[in-house]
Design an enzyme around this catalytic site. Structure first.
Site, PDB file in Angstrom:
ATOM      1  N   ASP A   1     -10.617   3.694   5.011  1.00 20.90           N
ATOM      2  CA  ASP A   1      -9.417   3.920   4.205  1.00 20.90           C
ATOM      3  C   ASP A   1      -9.678   5.190   3.403  1.00 20.90           C
ATOM      4  O   ASP A   1     -10.435   5.200   2.435  1.00 20.90           O
ATOM      5  CB  ASP A   1      -9.160   2.723   3.283  1.00 20.90           C
TER       6      ASP A   1
ATOM      7  N   TYR B   1      -8.631  -1.852  -2.160  1.00 22.11           N
ATOM      8  CA  TYR B   1      -7.220  -1.913  -2.512  1.00 22.11           C
ATOM      9  C   TYR B   1      -6.806  -3.374  -2.666  1.00 22.11           C
ATOM     10  O   TYR B   1      -6.952  -4.173  -1.752  1.00 22.11           O
ATOM     11  CB  TYR B   1      -6.384  -1.199  -1.453  1.00 22.11           C
TER      12      TYR B   1
ATOM     13  N   LYS C   1       0.950   7.967  -0.645  1.00 27.60           N
ATOM     14  CA  LYS C   1       0.218   8.623  -1.718  1.00 27.60           C
ATOM     15  C   LYS C   1       0.194  10.143  -1.495  1.00 27.60           C
ATOM     16  O   LYS C   1       1.234  10.748  -1.502  1.00 27.60           O
ATOM     17  CB  LYS C   1      -1.179   8.008  -1.808  1.00 27.60           C
TER      18      LYS C   1
ATOM     19  N   ARG D   1      12.393   1.925  18.440  1.00 21.39           N
ATOM     20  CA  ARG D   1      11.332   1.124  17.820  1.00 21.39           C
ATOM     21  C   ARG D   1       9.961   1.660  18.228  1.00 21.39           C
ATOM     22  O   ARG D   1       8.982   1.497  17.517  1.00 21.39           O
ATOM     23  CB  ARG D   1      11.469  -0.372  18.132  1.00 21.39           C
TER      24      ARG D   1
HETATM   25  C1  LIG Z   1      -1.478   2.250  -1.729  1.00 19.65           C
HETATM   26  C2  LIG Z   1      -2.711   1.940  -0.983  1.00 19.65           C
HETATM   27  C3  LIG Z   1      -2.704   1.079   0.131  1.00 19.65           C
HETATM   28  C4  LIG Z   1      -1.448   0.366   0.591  1.00 19.65           C
HETATM   29  O1  LIG Z   1      -0.456   1.245   1.023  1.00 19.65           O
HETATM   30  P1  LIG Z   1       1.131   1.027   0.831  1.00 19.65           P
HETATM   31  O2  LIG Z   1       1.682   2.298   1.346  1.00 19.65           O
HETATM   32  O3  LIG Z   1       1.383   0.793  -0.622  1.00 19.65           O
HETATM   33  O4  LIG Z   1       1.521  -0.157   1.640  1.00 19.65           O
HETATM   34  C5  LIG Z   1      -3.917   0.869   0.784  1.00 19.65           C
HETATM   35  N1  LIG Z   1      -5.063   1.469   0.388  1.00 19.65           N
HETATM   36  C6  LIG Z   1      -5.102   2.290  -0.688  1.00 19.65           C
HETATM   37  C7  LIG Z   1      -6.386   2.918  -1.088  1.00 19.65           C
HETATM   38  C8  LIG Z   1      -3.926   2.560  -1.399  1.00 19.65           C
HETATM   39  O5  LIG Z   1      -3.980   3.364  -2.465  1.00 19.65           O
END
Ligand SMILES: *Cc1c(COP(=O)(O)O)cnc(C)c1O
Length: 380
Positions: free
Chosen positions: A177, A104, A202, A52
């Site tokens: 982010d 987001y 992504k 973990r």
């Molecule tokens: C997809 C995304 C998230 C969330 O991530 P997950 O992997 O889907 O949980 C947060 N910020 C941005 C800009 C995103 O494109």
């Protein structure tokens, strides 16, 4: 000269991975959940007790992401949301987070209920308005400033260096982010950010087959310790196989991102000003309101995400989307295949997104095929 070399070499060779025992050039999957002790009760590897907190496959990807971002440490999580929420959970009741109005969608929705439930103060700023960010941050004692750049789905670019200066001037920390910018185009830590967040689902993975999140820290500070505890104790870790797949995806990240940027730029330039198009939103276009900031803090490209607003409002825009043959109608972004999405439709009634806007995640296909597809969809 370090063995790992420059970014492209580091990625392609997965940190110059080579198994000295077998000669294998690909790391094995190590699924063991527990790690043994010898006759005296000493661990064979003192850094590993239980999976973990100690995953060999996750650590391999973490080391490389950390190096790409120029951080002090990196942790992978079971999803981007698991990573982002863990970071916010390091705030204590009574503390304050300032976040962008355009961000987001799922994280915004979670923040609103979480902060209410746990007495964390939440305030929103307008990412298009520097003065607004300053006044919201300064209007009360703030511990965390959250920036998303470029921001979903209109691709506002926030000046990270200025945001860091602002956060630090009031004793707050800056989270960026950087999902859309990838670890290759922008270096938030170099620009003063304290933490970089990525949905590794992504561009980092890039093949639409892993859900993962990452946080990279500039310093192993108190908040970082808390974040590590949240992950270890709440258990939002990335599984072994997903970690292995992620590392495999990362080996081509530089090539994928480069092509996605090139394709997106071509498409943005092609459709800007064309009949049937209201507006193309892409930070690489000189017409974009934040183009100059983008030039300053993005290098090697402006990302693979763009949005187009079509004439004829919501109905016509939905029809344009319906006629697309090569773009896949799906949410998410950053994969090798191009996707299109009608955000207002997906987000529902309270969505702040214009309903004549389609969001495109540009992949690595032949760009003429993509342009042709949007053109035929526009013609009807
Ligand atoms: C997809 C995304 C998230 C969330 O991530 P997950 O992997 O889907 O949980 C947060 N910020 C941005 C800009 C995103 O494109």
């Amino acid at each position: 000269m370090g063995k790992a070399g420059k970014v492209e070499t580091l990625l392609a060779q997965a940190g110059h991975y080579l198994d000295r025992e077998t000669g294998s050039v690909v790391p094995p999957i190590q699924p063991s959940t527990t790690f043994a002790r010898d006759e005296q009760g000493n661990l064979y590897d003192e850094n590993r007790i239980y999976a973990r907190d100690h995953s060999i496959n996750a650590e391999m990807a973490e080391v490389i992401l950390n190096e790409l971002e120029g951080g002090a440490s990196c942790k992978l999580f079971a999803s981007g949301m698991a990573a982002a929420t863990a970071l916010v959970q390091t705030l204590r009741p009574g503390e304050r987070i300032v976040a962008p109005k355009i961000m987001y969608w799922s994280l915004r929705a979670w923040l609103i209920t979480y902060c209410e439930d746990w007495n964390v103060e939440l305030a929103f700023y307008d990412p298009c308005d520097e003065e607004d960010m300053i006044s919201v941050v300064k209007s009360a004692s703030t511990q965390m400033l959250w920036v998303e750049t470029p921001a979903n789905p209109t691709w506002e670019v926030v000046d990270i260096a200025k945001a860091a200066e602002l956060a630090h001037s009031v004793g707050a920390q800056l989270v960026v982010d950087s999902t859309v910018s990838t670890p290759l185009l922008t270096k938030p830590i170099e620009l003063g950010a304290d933490y970089v967040f990525h949905s590794a689902t992504k561009y980092i993975n890039g093949h639409s087959d892993v859900v993962a999140g990452a946080v990279i820290t500039a310093k192993e500070d108190m908040r970082w310790e808390r974040l590590c505890k949240v992950r270890a104790q709440q258990g939002g870790i990335l599984g072994t196989f997903e970690s292995w797949l992620l590392l495999r995806g990362m080996r081509t990240m530089h090539i994928r991102v480069e092509r996605a940027c090139e394709n997106a730029m071509r498409i943005a330039q092609h459709f800007e000003g064309l009949a049937g198009v209201v507006e193309v939103l892409y930070p690489g276009l000189t017409s974009h309101p934040n183009h100059e900031i983008a030039v300053k803090q993005m290098s090697g490209g402006f990302g693979g995400m763009l949005s187009i607003r079509f004439v004829g409002g919501r109905n016509n825009t939905a029809k344009v989307m319906g006629r697309m043959k090569r773009f896949v109608r799906a949410t998410s972004l950053g994969g090798v295949e191009s996707l299109v999405e009608h955000r207002a439709l997906v987000e529902g009634e309270n969505s702040p997104v214009p309903d004549d806007l389609l969001r495109f995640s540009i992949g690595i296909e032949n760009v003429d095929d993509l342009i042709e597809d949007i053109e035929q969809a526009l013609r009807g």
